[in-house]
Design a protein around this motif. Structure first.
Motif, PDB file in Angstrom:
ATOM      1  N   GLU A 202       0.972  -1.301   0.093  1.00  0.00           N
ATOM      2  CA  GLU A 202       0.034  -0.078  -0.089  1.00  0.00           C
ATOM      3  C   GLU A 202       0.912   1.062  -0.116  1.00  0.00           C
ATOM      4  O   GLU A 202       1.771   1.297   0.665  1.00  0.00           O
ATOM      5  N   LEU A 279      -7.538  -0.483   5.454  1.00  0.00           N
ATOM      6  CA  LEU A 279      -6.221  -1.041   4.578  1.00  0.00           C
ATOM      7  C   LEU A 279      -6.531  -2.472   4.204  1.00  0.00           C
ATOM      8  O   LEU A 279      -6.211  -2.918   2.990  1.00  0.00           O
ATOM      9  N   ARG A 283      -6.510  -4.014   0.105  1.00  0.00           N
ATOM     10  CA  ARG A 283      -5.691  -5.132  -0.236  1.00  0.00           C
ATOM     11  C   ARG A 283      -6.368  -6.265  -0.547  1.00  0.00           C
ATOM     12  O   ARG A 283      -5.963  -7.296  -1.358  1.00  0.00           O
TER      13      ARG A 283
END
Length: 536
Positions: A202, A279, A283
């Protein structure tokens, strides 16, 4: 009539509160079923209440306070069922590989819906999790992560280059306008960007944008904006203040939100929960699109053979949470501390810069891409560089708090004394590292103590990454990041604090909560190592 009827109930309630909070603890103290009355108390009331320890925690220097007490007593009773140790021989008994102690109730109370690697209590479940992630964290895989660390170091250098001012004469004080870099903030941006890339592929972009504004995700799928560091650190701060009366923590944690001081921290804590969720969600979408990325998330989803691990979504989010927390906070604290100590000790700074200049040739910058990033391979074995890092970690371990362990049901011997089952025991890294027997002149920054055989002999007493089977799994990555950044910035720049007597603010939560560290920065001349100095 209603007042007459309610009066007996009010009286009964008052009596119940009096007996539960006053009489019952006193009875338990004199009954002394676990034999803990033989140990000296941190405070006269510590044997019957956790309130004195909570008060010390609110002072922001819990471990410093205990360190002074441990100069007189090897074992201190800090609450009715908790013992703090200052004798370094207790490290093996409490944290060693063969210890029967487990993580105590505090880890359960502060855990989310699923346990992660750092708070899971059950040893078999911990072994499963550690096996799942150990290959990704192994030292042999550092080469897979170095290019990501180098990329973030280069971005840090871009910012520092923009902030460079002219060098100034020895013995003078910088112009206030030249003290224009908060090294604490920017190294934290670095560690957050680095661990997000290493763990999730990320690109948070904090180093590029110059702030830690990030997106969080609610359970219903809606999103919001918040500041990453405020959410992370205030969540940990609230826990560190209130968790100590374990049986009352869930209740205290909720009702405390009506008090503005705690309510603000509670609001940040709620915002924190949505950051790893967002997050992990982003992903996961990439994973579902078929992207095979070289990161920790991939290790969570599949084993090395490509077979699915079939973890629950809550467990995956929990592991992302601790990775973004522990994988950034402690390393950023360490990076700030080591530069601070070197600026306060210019003789050590000069010696380290000389070692770096002696190991690196003038054309190394071009060999490493011309971006100023020093290759890890070229500096990872430099003894004084590692000694400077370790001495800073010793003097102010990023996690000074004594990590509590619970004695097994059948009890255990610690320092040759039998401790019954169900007692919380701990030795603070700060306390251990201030032990004058093993660390003479413990309050001073002396990197030389870590060199040669003397340094090897100190390793069993080094608790910066904890010890035993529950020791920090990410220590290799932390050293990689610390080494590359420190070598790169000292190779390229000179630094100075605003004045010689300037002190950084430290507030102890579970980790250190550090204040800003403004510095002046300039490009140094390679031939004059004294351009890096802490004399103002």
């Amino acid at each position: 009539m209603s007042a007459i009827v309610s009066a007996p109930y009010a009286t009964a309630l008052c009596l119940s509160v009096f007996f539960y909070f006053i009489i019952y603890p006193i009875v338990v103290y004199f009954r002394d079923a676990k034999g803990l009355r033989r140990y000296p108390n941190m405070h006269p009331l510590s044997s019957i209440s956790s309130i004195p320890f909570m008060i010390v925690a609110h002072g922001g220097a819990r471990s410093t306070y205990l360190s002074k007490l441990h100069q007189k007593h090897a074992v201190i009773r800090t609450s009715p069922n908790t013992l703090s140790y200052g004798d370094l021989r207790a490290i093996k008994d409490i944290y060693g590989h063969n210890t029967a102690c487990t993580k105590d109730t505090s880890y359960v109370l502060t855990a989310g819906s699923h346990y992660h690697l750092a708070d899971v209590v059950d040893k078999h479940d911990h072994a499963r999790k550690r096996k799942l992630l150990s290959s990704a964290y192994a030292i042999k895989n550092l080469e897979h992560w170095e290019h990501k660390v180098a990329d973030k170091t280069a971005r840090l250098i871009v910012h520092l280059d923009k902030c460079c001012t002219s060098p100034f004469p020895l013995g003078t004080i910088p112009n206030p306008g030249d003290v224009n870099v908060d090294y604490r903030a920017w190294t934290n941006f670095f560690t957050l960007d680095a661990i997000a890339d290493i763990g999730l592929s990320e690109k948070l972009g904090f180093l590029d944008q110059g702030n830690d504004r990030v997106t969080g995700r609610r359970i219903d799928g809606t999103t919001y904006q918040c500041n990453f560091r405020d959410c992370l650190y205030q969540n940990a701060r609230k826990q560190s203040l209130l968790v100590w009366p374990y049986q009352w923590y869930p209740f205290i944690n909720k009702i405390s939100n009506v008090i503005p001081f705690y309510g603000r921290m509670g609001s940040f804590a709620r915002d924190w929960e949505g950051i790893p969720l967002e997050l992990a969600h982003r992903r996961l979408e990439r994973y579902r699109r078929g992207e095979k990325l070289d990161d920790f998330f991939q290790a969570l989803m599949e084993d090395k053979g490509g077979n699915p691990n079939n973890l629950e979504w809550g467990e995956i989010v929990a592991e992302v949470s601790i990775m973004m927390n522990a994988g950034s906070a402690t390393t950023a604290i360490a990076m700030t501390n080591v530069l601070y100590q070197l600026l306060k000790n210019p003789t050590m700074m000069t010696k380290l810069v000389e070692e770096l200049d002696g190991a690196l040739e003038d054309d190394d910058d071009e060999d490493d891409g011309g971006d100023g990033v020093v290759s890890y391979d070229k500096v990872k074995h430099l003894p004084y560089l590692r000694a400077c890092l370790d001495e800073s970690l010793r003097l102010f371990p990023p996690t000074p708090h004594g990590l509590p362990r619970e004695t097994p049901p059948g009890g255990i011997n610690i320092l040759g004394d039998y401790i019954p089952g169900g007692v919380s025991v701990a030795i603070s890294a700060f306390v251990a590292h201030r032990n004058e027997v093993q660390f003479p002149q413990a309050d001073k920054y002396i990197p030389e103590r870590w060199l040669g055989e003397q340094g090897k002999a100190l390793q069993p007493y080094f608790l910066a990454f904890s010890a035993g089977a529950r020791g920090c799994i990410g220590r290799n990555i932390s050293y990689l990041e610390q080494t590359v950044v420190l070598a790169s910035v000292l190779r390229r720049y000179g630094f100075a604090l605003s004045r010689p007597d300037w002190e950084i603010e430290r507030l102890e939560t579970m980790n250190w909560l550090l204040g800003e560290m403004p510095v002046k920065v300039w490009r140094r001349e390679r031939s004059t190592v004294s351009s890096c100095r802490g004399d103002g």
